[in-house]
Design a protein around this motif. Structure first.
Motif, PDB file in Angstrom:
ATOM      1  N   TYR B  39      52.034  44.450  14.457  1.00 26.40           N
ATOM      2  CA  TYR B  39      53.209  43.826  15.069  1.00 26.40           C
ATOM      3  C   TYR B  39      54.448  44.552  14.590  1.00 26.40           C
ATOM      4  O   TYR B  39      54.571  44.854  13.408  1.00 26.40           O
ATOM      5  N   VAL B  45      53.653  44.730  10.241  1.00 26.73           N
ATOM      6  CA  VAL B  45      52.406  44.212   9.672  1.00 26.73           C
ATOM      7  C   VAL B  45      51.208  44.748  10.457  1.00 26.73           C
ATOM      8  O   VAL B  45      51.193  44.704  11.681  1.00 26.73           O
ATOM      9  N   ALA B  47      48.100  43.670  11.537  1.00 33.75           N
ATOM     10  CA  ALA B  47      47.346  42.423  11.639  1.00 33.75           C
ATOM     11  C   ALA B  47      45.853  42.718  11.702  1.00 33.75           C
ATOM     12  O   ALA B  47      45.038  41.977  11.160  1.00 33.75           O
ATOM     13  N   PRO B  66      41.735  33.866   4.892  1.00 35.70           N
ATOM     14  CA  PRO B  66      42.961  33.145   4.546  1.00 35.70           C
ATOM     15  C   PRO B  66      43.993  33.281   5.656  1.00 35.70           C
ATOM     16  O   PRO B  66      43.861  34.107   6.535  1.00 35.70           O
ATOM     17  N   SER B  67      44.999  32.446   5.547  1.00 39.54           N
ATOM     18  CA  SER B  67      46.024  32.448   6.574  1.00 39.54           C
ATOM     19  C   SER B  67      46.761  33.788   6.570  1.00 39.54           C
ATOM     20  O   SER B  67      47.024  34.352   5.518  1.00 39.54           O
ATOM     21  N   GLY B  68      46.988  34.290   7.761  1.00 38.48           N
ATOM     22  CA  GLY B  68      47.673  35.575   7.896  1.00 38.48           C
ATOM     23  C   GLY B  68      46.740  36.764   7.797  1.00 38.48           C
ATOM     24  O   GLY B  68      47.181  37.905   7.831  1.00 38.48           O
ATOM     25  N   SER B  69      45.429  36.511   7.726  1.00 37.38           N
ATOM     26  CA  SER B  69      44.491  37.611   7.559  1.00 37.38           C
ATOM     27  C   SER B  69      44.175  38.303   8.888  1.00 37.38           C
ATOM     28  O   SER B  69      43.499  39.327   8.890  1.00 37.38           O
ATOM     29  N   GLY B  70      44.601  37.752   9.984  1.00 44.54           N
ATOM     30  CA  GLY B  70      44.391  38.406  11.281  1.00 44.54           C
ATOM     31  C   GLY B  70      43.347  37.744  12.155  1.00 44.54           C
ATOM     32  O   GLY B  70      42.942  38.301  13.171  1.00 44.54           O
ATOM     33  N   LYS B  71      42.956  36.522  11.811  1.00 45.41           N
ATOM     34  CA  LYS B  71      41.910  35.832  12.581  1.00 45.41           C
ATOM     35  C   LYS B  71      42.329  35.616  14.034  1.00 45.41           C
ATOM     36  O   LYS B  71      41.600  35.969  14.970  1.00 45.41           O
ATOM     37  N   SER B  72      43.504  35.030  14.184  1.00 42.28           N
ATOM     38  CA  SER B  72      43.964  34.740  15.555  1.00 42.28           C
ATOM     39  C   SER B  72      44.153  36.024  16.333  1.00 42.28           C
ATOM     40  O   SER B  72      43.822  36.101  17.522  1.00 42.28           O
ATOM     41  N   THR B  73      44.670  37.035  15.666  1.00 43.43           N
ATOM     42  CA  THR B  73      44.886  38.304  16.345  1.00 43.43           C
ATOM     43  C   THR B  73      43.561  38.887  16.828  1.00 43.43           C
ATOM     44  O   THR B  73      43.449  39.355  17.965  1.00 43.43           O
TER      45      THR B  73
HETATM   46  N1  LIG Z   1      53.705  37.561  17.355  1.00 38.16           N
HETATM   47  C1  LIG Z   1      53.711  38.097  16.131  1.00 38.16           C
HETATM   48  N2  LIG Z   1      54.740  38.866  15.764  1.00 38.16           N
HETATM   49  C2  LIG Z   1      54.786  39.437  14.515  1.00 38.16           C
HETATM   50  N3  LIG Z   1      53.848  39.292  13.613  1.00 38.16           N
HETATM   51  C3  LIG Z   1      52.776  38.513  13.918  1.00 38.16           C
HETATM   52  C4  LIG Z   1      52.674  37.881  15.203  1.00 38.16           C
HETATM   53  N4  LIG Z   1      51.538  37.173  15.245  1.00 38.16           N
HETATM   54  C5  LIG Z   1      50.945  37.376  14.019  1.00 38.16           C
HETATM   55  N5  LIG Z   1      51.718  38.161  13.261  1.00 38.16           N
HETATM   56  C6  LIG Z   1      51.395  38.621  11.895  1.00 38.16           C
HETATM   57  O1  LIG Z   1      50.127  39.246  11.911  1.00 38.16           O
HETATM   58  C7  LIG Z   1      49.367  38.843  10.796  1.00 38.16           C
HETATM   59  C8  LIG Z   1      48.103  38.171  11.304  1.00 38.16           C
HETATM   60  O2  LIG Z   1      48.382  36.995  11.950  1.00 38.16           O
HETATM   61  P1  LIG Z   1      47.292  35.988  12.528  1.00 38.16           P
HETATM   62  O3  LIG Z   1      46.300  36.777  13.279  1.00 38.16           O
HETATM   63  O4  LIG Z   1      47.988  34.902  13.269  1.00 38.16           O
HETATM   64  O5  LIG Z   1      46.674  35.404  11.202  1.00 38.16           O
HETATM   65  P2  LIG Z   1      45.705  34.138  10.995  1.00 38.16           P
HETATM   66  O6  LIG Z   1      45.352  33.628  12.303  1.00 38.16           O
HETATM   67  O7  LIG Z   1      44.584  34.707  10.236  1.00 38.16           O
HETATM   68  O8  LIG Z   1      46.474  33.178  10.168  1.00 38.16           O
HETATM   69  C9  LIG Z   1      50.247  37.916   9.999  1.00 38.16           C
HETATM   70  O9  LIG Z   1      50.840  38.662   8.968  1.00 38.16           O
HETATM   71  C10 LIG Z   1      51.288  37.445  10.964  1.00 38.16           C
HETATM   72  O10 LIG Z   1      52.499  37.204  10.290  1.00 38.16           O
END
Ligand SMILES: Nc1ncnc2c1ncn2[C@@H]1O[C@H](COP(=O)(O)OP(=O)(O)O)[C@@H](O)[C@H]1O
Ligand SMILES: [Mg+2]
Lengths: 846, 266
Positions: B39, B45, B47, B66-73
């Protein structure tokens, strides 16, 4: 609290920006309208022709009536005096010997009998003399030159058959000393020689009036006036003004004594810019703009508050009391409107200047009119904008602030739905008001246009109050129609039916845009059509219409209609006359009428009695009805110079549109109207009458009746009216676009959810378009309903025929224009919002 | 206990096919190959940093970290909701990186269902219309019999005409699940589907997901950070700082918790 709210500003940019924009435009309109009205109300005459004469006695300039009512209360009787007056279009004259008596007063160096009369002057090759911006030419005796003073620049004072003109007129017409001028007054056409050119100190002429001086001995014969219109005194140095004023008052008796800035009132009314028309025009402008601005602003504020219900609920969870939220909304709205007023005020000043310039081009406002930037008006308008925003936010937040904190956890927050009672009560009140106006106000009278506008404004308030209810009722059938075919149509129908408040919020500005503008356009088109038709019907009997550029003296007309072969003639002299009812004088457009021959050349559609002969008059059915006159009644009539006559009502006629409400004997009008010239002569003839007219009076124009042009005055009115509609169309169109944008900006999340559910961007575009179609259709249906009620009633009042469409072209244009605007305004914001590739708002939910 | 039995049967069939060392396996529904995603905002970052993972047909995989590890991405990239910066994503063998809109959306709605923490239901539509929405948008004739069956399974019979706003969080998540199931997708991506739910409601939703795998052979990829939720899956992959750092077959809450500790401490 405020910081908290501002922290969420980013999420609600749409609502904030929309409210800000609406407030900005509303303030601009209020400032603009306010400045125009204030400027016209305080408009000062551009120059004082009596600058050199400290004290002036004037003949009548208005008709003033006093009504004394005695009320018997127990043993005491109470006397109430009410004074009402109406301005004259001419000037009353003073006794001929007054100047002599005033001249004998100590301290008076000279008392000049001032005569002012309108003249039509032209060069021998037919070029009319006009001052700057088409200012009229006013005739005087040479003695009046000392009052300004006008000083000779060349040539000599006028002798018999000679004139002195001001340098401005000389320059514009290319006249020089020794040249000839044709001077037309009601006494006839005089060929005169320019003996000199004069000018006030430092300029070529006075603004707003050109000056033409004749020899003092010749004033009476050229002007046809029985006496001076004013007596102006030049004083000796060192004279006590207060004592002199008292002494003059003694001699002048009933006549008004004027000093200082008031002296201009002693001039001929026609020589000063006329602000009566502009006052009503600008009054109407501010009426329309204020209504539209307030209406739109409250709608926008409400929409904005509704979109933030969730945030309000969050604040409630954070411990805010309803009272705190109410204060929050209030303060925030004040800040927003205050910020909007900063750019709004200068925009309003600009708006006032642009509008004034356009009205001046149309001739509806005098060229001398200047927009004055009045700080008080600007502050008041800005304050009004802030108050409206504040009240709107408080009313919209009335229930919202009581939102349950748990709503913060719900997907979409919903304020407690208030009882229907206040909405219905408001709707019933405004509807009743509208119906009362439409039923009880005589819409065929001078108030017709204004009151039909007010009643359509009231009906719009009804629509706004009942918005969601009306929309719910209409959306179902409309969405069934629009929603056929394809998943997007199906979805659009469902979504619209599920969100009546959102649909209503967008539809109401569309209703406003259609109803307000269609009502004004159609009503004025109707009046135009009726006036044109009545004009045709009135004059159809005549074979030809004779006119002259400046008008024809009555004696010329008398000779003309006596020509061999003229079988019928009707000559009309436009004027204004005043009649009275209940102590209130009121003036009406009137005509002096001269009838000759055996065949009728004018058909007024007499409903009772006959056309008036000497000592009699006729009245339009409208005025006769309003005043309760019957044929044979004796009625007091004040003529343009304030002269009062008793006339017997000889007839009542129907075709008064574009003509006048009173028909008076031509001789009487010619004698007492300052201009006193015949406008047109309708003729029926046999043989070579046109050739002989052309031979005897080369300046006259003889045209077949069919080709006769409509009155110029009506065209000015029409132009001014159309400009007002343009202003209101512009503002309401902006309101439509703004509302759509605010409503769409808040749907980011909804669109994202749809994309997640599998909708392509194209499908979202089609969905939004279908929704816009439903909203536009609902808005147009309601708008057409309001318009039909008002225009139908207005039309029925005019001639008993109920019309709804009036002018198919205008109606279709309004329908098509509003529909097109609505569809584009619906389509564009959604496309901007969805333009970003991929899925919108997945990242920034909540 | 019946559930447990069913699960074990599935595992017996599924386990030999599931594998983590990159050897080709039968029927990968989704294949993520060396995907990176950064991103731009917030200091660039990373992701996802070279992630490769496959999800087999008919399996239930938990993505942990853990949170912020890139799961959602990872989930967004795998589902075609977002485009990776590099690497490839195959959905049912088709490289979706080469698809342009609206083809991508069409491919997605044909094969993929979603369940998110925030439900993502249309507020203005009833439960019934929400459930049928993806099929309507796809322009296919909705399978109403199956939709009713799905509604019965998630226990929402009788609530079809309600708007989502009148349902509890757990009920809404069931509507979202029913919607995902109603169009018979090959794979359902779920991002913290129990994140907003209480313990027992969360368990019910997880049970429904398990049931979908067991009874209809749907593939499920579920992001969670809750070891107890991961225990319902056949397999768990662990993400840390945008990389896959570990993998567990037949996860139990204890094993997952221990692995999570290790990942988080690292
Ligand atoms: N739209 C976005 N813009 C900038 N950074 C993002 C965005 N979405 C996620 N991130 C960053 O990418 C990393 C992974 O995010 P995410 O996949 O949501 O993590 P998780 O789901 O594991 O908590 C995090 O550091 C988050 O801050
Ligand atoms: Mg996440």
């Amino acid at each position: 609290m405020i910081r908290l709210a501002l922290g969420t500003l980013r999420q609600h940019r749409g609502a904030y920006a929309g409210t800000f924009f609406a407030a900005l435009l509303a303030v601009a309109l209020l400032v603009g309208g306010g400045l125009l009205l204030a400027s016209v109300l305080t408009a000062k005459p551009p120059a004082n022709r009596f600058a050199a004469a400290p004290i002036v006695v004037a003949g009548d300039r208005d008709v003033t009536l006093e009504k004394v009512t005695t009320k018997q209360k127990k043993d005491k009787s109470k006397v109430k005096r009410k004074v009402k007056s109406e301005r004259l279009t001419g000037a009353g004259s003073l006794p001929v010997d007054l100047a002599g008596r005033l001249g004998d007063l100590p301290g008076v160096a000279a008392a000049v009998a001032d005569v002012a009369f309108p003249v039509q002057a032209s060069t021998p090759d037919g070029r009319p003399l006009r001052g700057a911006d088409g200012a009229p030419v006013i005739g005087h005796g040479w003695a009046s030159a000392a009052l300004t003073p006008y000083l000779l620049r060349g040539g000599a004072a006028p002798g018999r058959g000679e004139v002195v003109i001001d340098a401005d007129l000389a320059q514009r017409s290319g006249s020089t000393v020794g040249g000839r001028l044709l001077v037309t007054t009601k006494t006839g056409v005089h060929t005169m020689v320019v003996s000199g050119v004069a000018a006030p100190a430092g300029r070529n002429g006075l603004p707003a009036q050109g000056a033409l001086f004749v020899a003092d001995g010749e004033v009476a014969t050229v002007s046809g006036l029985p006496g001076p219109t004013a007596v102006a005194m030049l004083t000796r140095p060192g004279t006590d003004p207060v004592a002199l004023r008292a002494a003059v008052g003694q001699v002048a008796g009933d006549h008004e004594v004027l000093t200082g800035a008031d002296r201009v009132r002693a001039d001929l009314p026609g020589a000063l810019p006329d602000y009566i028309g502009p006052i009503s025009i600008f009054g109407f402008v501010i009426g329309i703009t204020a209504f539209a601005a307030v209406f739109v602003l409250t709608g926008t504020v409400t929409l904005g508050v509704r979109q933030r219900l969730r945030e309000l609920a969050l604040l409630r969870t954070a411990g805010a009391t309803p009272g705190q939220l109410r204060r929050l909304l209030g303060v925030e709205s004040l800040l927003l409107a205050g910020a909007a007023a900063l750019p709004g005020a200068p925009l309003g000043v600009l708006f006032a200047h642009l509008v004034a310039a356009r009205f001046q081009e149309l001739g509806a406002v005098p060229a001398q009119f200047v927009v004055r930037t009045n700080v008080l008006v600007i502050v008041a308008a800005a304050a009004a904008g802030m108050v409206v925003t504040f009240v709107g936010a408080r009313v919209a937040g009335r229930r919202a602030v009581r939102i349950a904190p748990t709503q913060a956890l719900a997907e979409t927050a919903d304020a407690p739905t208030g009882g229907l009672a206040p909405r219905i009560a408001a709707a019933v009140t405004t509807t009743a008001g509208a119906v009362a106006l439409l039923v009880f106000v005589p819409l065929d009278g001078p108030l017709g246009m204004g009151m039909s506008f007010v009643s359509s404004a009231l009906l719009l308030c009804t629509v706004a109050a009942l918005g969601p209810l009306l929309v719910r009722a209409l959306t179902t059938p409309v969405s069934r129609l629009v929603g056929v075919g394809g998943p997007t149509g199906w979805l659009a129908g469902l979504v619209s039916r599920a969100e009546p408040r959102r649909v209503a919020a967008i539809a109401v500005p569309l209703v406003l845009m259609f109803a307000i503008n269609a009502t004004m356009l159609l009503n004025s088109a109707l009046l135009g059509q009726l006036a044109q038709r009545e004009q045709q019907d009135r004059t159809a009997a005549a074979t030809a219409q004779v006119t002259a550029p400046g008008g024809l003296p009555l004696d010329t007309v008398e000779r003309l209609v006596a020509l061999d072969g003229v079988t019928g003639a009707a000559a009309t002299l436009p004027t204004r006359a005043i009649v009275e009812q209940g102590g209130k004088p009121e003036d009406f457009a009137s005509q002096g009428l001269l009838i000759a021959g055996t065949e009728a050349a004018l058909d007024l559609d007499l409903r009772a009695g006959t056309l008036p002969g000497p000592g009699a008059f006729a009245a339009s059915a409208y005025v006769a009805g309003q005043y309760g006159w019957r044929v044979g009644d004796d009625v007091q009539v004040w003529l343009a110079d304030g002269h009062r006559v008793d006339l017997r009502l000889a007839g009542v006629y129907a075709r008064a549109r574009g003509f006048g409400d009173l028909v008076l004997p031509a001789e009487l009008v010619a004698a007492h109207d300052p201009r006193g010239l015949v406008g047109t002569v309708g003729l029926r003839y046999r043989g070579d009458v046109p050739d002989r007219i052309a031979a005897s009076w080369p300046g006259l124009r003889l045209a077949p009746t069919l080709a006769a042009a409509p009155a110029n005055d009506a065209q000015n009115q029409q132009g001014a009216w159309e400009l007002m509609v343009v202003i209101s169309l512009g503002f309401t169109a902006i309101a439509v676009v703004n509302t759509f944008a605010i409503a769409t900006a808040a749907r980011r999340r909804e669109f994202a959810d749809l994309r997640l559910a599998g909708a392509t961007t194209g499908q979202l575009h089609r969905l939004v378009d279908r929704e816009a179609m439903i909203t536009v259709a609902v808005g147009l249906l309601l708008g057409a309903l309001v318009t039909a009620i008002v225009v139908g009633a207005f039309s029925a009042a005019q001639d008993g025929t109920v019309r709804v469409v009036v002018d198919a072209g205008t109606y279709a244009g309004m329908l098509g224009g509003v529909a097109a605007l609505g569809l584009v305004a619906g389509a564009v914001p959604a496309r901007v919002l969805l333009r970003r590739r991929g899925l919108p708002a997945l990242g920034d939910r909540r | 206990m019946g559930r447990r039995v069913v699960r074990e049967t599935r595992l017996d069939q599924a386990f030999p096919m599931g594998n983590s060392d990159g050897t080709p396996a039968r029927g990968l529904v989704v294949e993520v190959l060396d995907v990176t995603k950064a991103y731009t905002g917030g200091g660039g970052v990373r992701a996802l940093d070279g992630v490769s993972v496959g999800f087999e047909a008919g399996s239930f995989c938990a993505v942990m970290g853990p949170s912020g590890s890139g799961k959602s991405t990872l989930l967004h990239c795998a589902a075609g909701l977002d485009r990776p910066d590099s690497g490839r994503v195959l959905l049912a063998g088709q490289d979706i990186g080469g698809l342009r809109e609206p083809r991508l959306t069409e491919a997605r709605r044909q094969r993929v269902g979603f369940v998110f923490q925030s439900y993502n239901l249309m507020e203005s539509l009833s439960v019934w219309h929400n459930i049928l929405l993806p099929q309507r948008l796809a322009g296919v004739r909705p399978d109403q019999g199956w939709a009713r069956e799905v509604i019965r399974r998630v226990g929402l019979t009788g609530r079809e005409d309600d708007r989502p706003g009148r349902l509890s969080g757990g009920q809404r998540q069931r509507v979202a699940l029913a919607r995902a199931l109603a169009s018979r997708p090959e794979v359902i991506f779920a991002d913290e589907p129990t994140g907003a739910l209480d313990l027992s409601t969360g368990r019910e939703v997880l049970g429904l997901l398990r049931e979908a795998v067991d009874q209809t052979g749907t593939t499920i990829v579920m992001v969670t950070h809750d070891p107890a939720a991961a225990a319902w899956a056949d397999r768990a992959v662990f993400l840390a700082d945008g990389r896959i750092v570990a993998e567990l077959a037949d996860p139990t809450a204890e094993k997952v918790a221990a692995q999570m500790m290790a990942v988080t401490v690292r």
